[in-house]
Design an enzyme around this catalytic site. Sequence first.
Site, PDB file in Angstrom:
ATOM      1  N   ASN A 143       0.855  -1.195   0.000  1.00 27.48           N
ATOM      2  CA  ASN A 143       0.000   0.000   0.000  1.00 27.48           C
ATOM      3  C   ASN A 143       0.885   1.237   0.000  1.00 27.48           C
ATOM      4  O   ASN A 143       2.111   1.137  -0.015  1.00 27.48           O
ATOM      5  CB  ASN A 143      -0.948  -0.015   1.198  1.00 27.48           C
ATOM      6  CG  ASN A 143      -0.191  -0.136   2.495  1.00 27.48           C
ATOM      7  OD1 ASN A 143       0.566   0.751   2.868  1.00 27.48           O
ATOM      8  ND2 ASN A 143      -0.338  -1.269   3.169  1.00 27.48           N
ATOM      9  N   ALA A 173       1.286   1.045  11.610  1.00 29.52           N
ATOM     10  CA  ALA A 173       1.610   0.445  10.307  1.00 29.52           C
ATOM     11  C   ALA A 173       0.345   0.216   9.495  1.00 29.52           C
ATOM     12  O   ALA A 173      -0.712  -0.078  10.041  1.00 29.52           O
ATOM     13  CB  ALA A 173       2.325  -0.890  10.529  1.00 29.52           C
ATOM     14  N   LYS A 216       9.755 -16.346 -11.097  1.00 27.44           N
ATOM     15  CA  LYS A 216       8.814 -15.408 -11.705  1.00 27.44           C
ATOM     16  C   LYS A 216       7.686 -16.185 -12.404  1.00 27.44           C
ATOM     17  O   LYS A 216       7.960 -17.077 -13.222  1.00 27.44           O
ATOM     18  CB  LYS A 216       9.575 -14.525 -12.708  1.00 27.44           C
ATOM     19  CG  LYS A 216       8.706 -13.505 -13.356  1.00 27.44           C
ATOM     20  CD  LYS A 216       9.485 -12.730 -14.417  1.00 27.44           C
ATOM     21  CE  LYS A 216       8.520 -11.932 -15.266  1.00 27.44           C
ATOM     22  NZ  LYS A 216       9.138 -11.443 -16.477  1.00 27.44           N
ATOM     23  N   ASP A 261      -4.125  -9.952  12.254  1.00 30.29           N
ATOM     24  CA  ASP A 261      -4.342  -8.576  12.700  1.00 30.29           C
ATOM     25  C   ASP A 261      -3.484  -8.372  13.948  1.00 30.29           C
ATOM     26  O   ASP A 261      -3.795  -8.866  15.033  1.00 30.29           O
ATOM     27  CB  ASP A 261      -5.826  -8.333  12.999  1.00 30.29           C
ATOM     28  CG  ASP A 261      -6.094  -6.864  13.257  1.00 30.29           C
ATOM     29  OD1 ASP A 261      -5.362  -6.254  14.075  1.00 30.29           O
ATOM     30  OD2 ASP A 261      -7.011  -6.311  12.634  1.00 30.29           O
ATOM     31  N   LYS A 290     -11.534  -4.148  18.315  1.00 26.81           N
ATOM     32  CA  LYS A 290     -10.132  -4.563  18.483  1.00 26.81           C
ATOM     33  C   LYS A 290      -9.670  -4.431  19.932  1.00 26.81           C
ATOM     34  O   LYS A 290      -8.521  -4.702  20.240  1.00 26.81           O
ATOM     35  CB  LYS A 290      -9.229  -3.744  17.560  1.00 26.81           C
ATOM     36  CG  LYS A 290      -9.564  -3.919  16.080  1.00 26.81           C
ATOM     37  CD  LYS A 290      -8.408  -3.548  15.187  1.00 26.81           C
ATOM     38  CE  LYS A 290      -8.810  -3.617  13.724  1.00 26.81           C
ATOM     39  NZ  LYS A 290      -7.697  -3.852  12.828  1.00 26.81           N
TER      40      LYS A 290
END
Length: 479
Positions: free
Chosen positions: A281, A345, A367, A384, A420
């Site tokens: 990301n 993060a 590859k 998580d 959480k």
Amino acid sequence: MNNISQLISLLGGTGVVAEKLKIQPSAVSNWKKVNKIPNNKHQAIYELSSNLDINIEKFFPEKKPINIDTSKVKILLIICGGIASYKSLEIIRLFKKSNFELDVVMTESAQKFITPLLVTSLNEKKCYTDLFSVEDETKMNHIKLARNPDIILVAPATANIIAKLANGIADDLASSILLASFSKIILAPSMNPVMWNNLATRENYEKLLDRGIKFIEPDTGDMACGESGTGRFPEPKLIFDVILSYINENRLFVNQFKNISIIITAGPTIEDIDPIRFISNKSSGKQGFEIASELTKRGAKVTLITGPVNIPFPKCEKVIEVTTADEMLDKVTQQLPADILICSAAVADWKLIPKTYSNKDIDINNKIKKTSDNLFFEALENPDILSTIANSNLRPKIVIGFSAETNSLKKNAYSKLISKNVDLIIANDVSNNRVFGKDFNKVCLIDKNNCEQLEKQTKKSVAFHIADKINDLLTNFNQ
Ligand code: C5P
């Protein structure tokens, strides 16, 4: 209209305030422009507002005072030549009494008013005067003197040193130090009112303000030269207090988080698909790194566990580099127990497993080749980290998560706080590429009882607020 403009208008406008405070209207206009009133004028503004129905505190959002470990603060005092030079002796006394680490430099003209011997005996340390000294060059040359201090205070600052600094002139020890320094420079000018108001001085002043140099504005009144106006050296105690409040406002040199261990995750994770392709990301790691740096400054033992980033590591106890979410969880677990965990993060939520419809084996160690078979990816959920640790028996006292959202920011963030099992969620709107990789952030600090929306500001400044909030959480936890 900014805050200070609003305050000045409530007090009767620029002209009225300038007249009552016996200062130039341009100074008041300047306050409005920079949205700040110099500390040495706060008292006078308080007095002006006393008969009016104004909530003055709203305009002076002072940060809560904290205990400063002054022995860690290195100050360099530069004394220039002016009738007020002798008042610097009182400033030396105040710094010494409060245990600051102080060095003093005197210009040649300052030595016409007070002697280096007097300064040396007061400071119990050599007073520096020469740019070209064989003896000093080996021990403490102008570069060392420039790099050593946290704050350089020039008091009194003459029109001459202001002009030299504004124009990059380095023809003596004091001006060379100022030019070679990365420290915060604070000038306390003192001079004849005509010199202070001279266009050249005004331009130099503006230039220096633009470069982030701080001024302790001179007072207005009768001068030693017999004239009156603006240019009088402020009281030494006031100068000392300005330095203290600068340190306080910037939370410098405090041991707020002494003996507190903090694990911070930052940056993205990278999940390989094959040796050359991956899923990740846009996280830059900047916000997490700023938090690590701010908490380190406040005395915490910070372990930063970061995914691959392209920014320099902050100063902190330990930095551990990881690539994948699994590695990040492993390293966080290894570093426990800790008092606080901050998961900033942007962990990749999935790893992608390549598949073909005919279920042909795919060699992911090499590859992946194009085939006639259609390729698709199975998304395998990553652990998580935040939720795993927050619900484990190794749970730190305080657990903090981030919530990067593109919609329903507060609602989604609050549900993460609960699901959480964390103490604080820092929610940010990442839609339209507004946050990732940028230097600014706009966040909302959400705990079970409060939702504090912060203005858009630098990530450094967001880190500052987060550190204050963590301090509040710790205080509540310990009560
Ligand atoms: O559920 P979501 O990914 O939006 O939650 C964000 C928070 O959870 C962040 O604090 C992030 O660091 C943390 N997180 C994590 N491990 C994951 C995903 C998110 O620690 N796999």
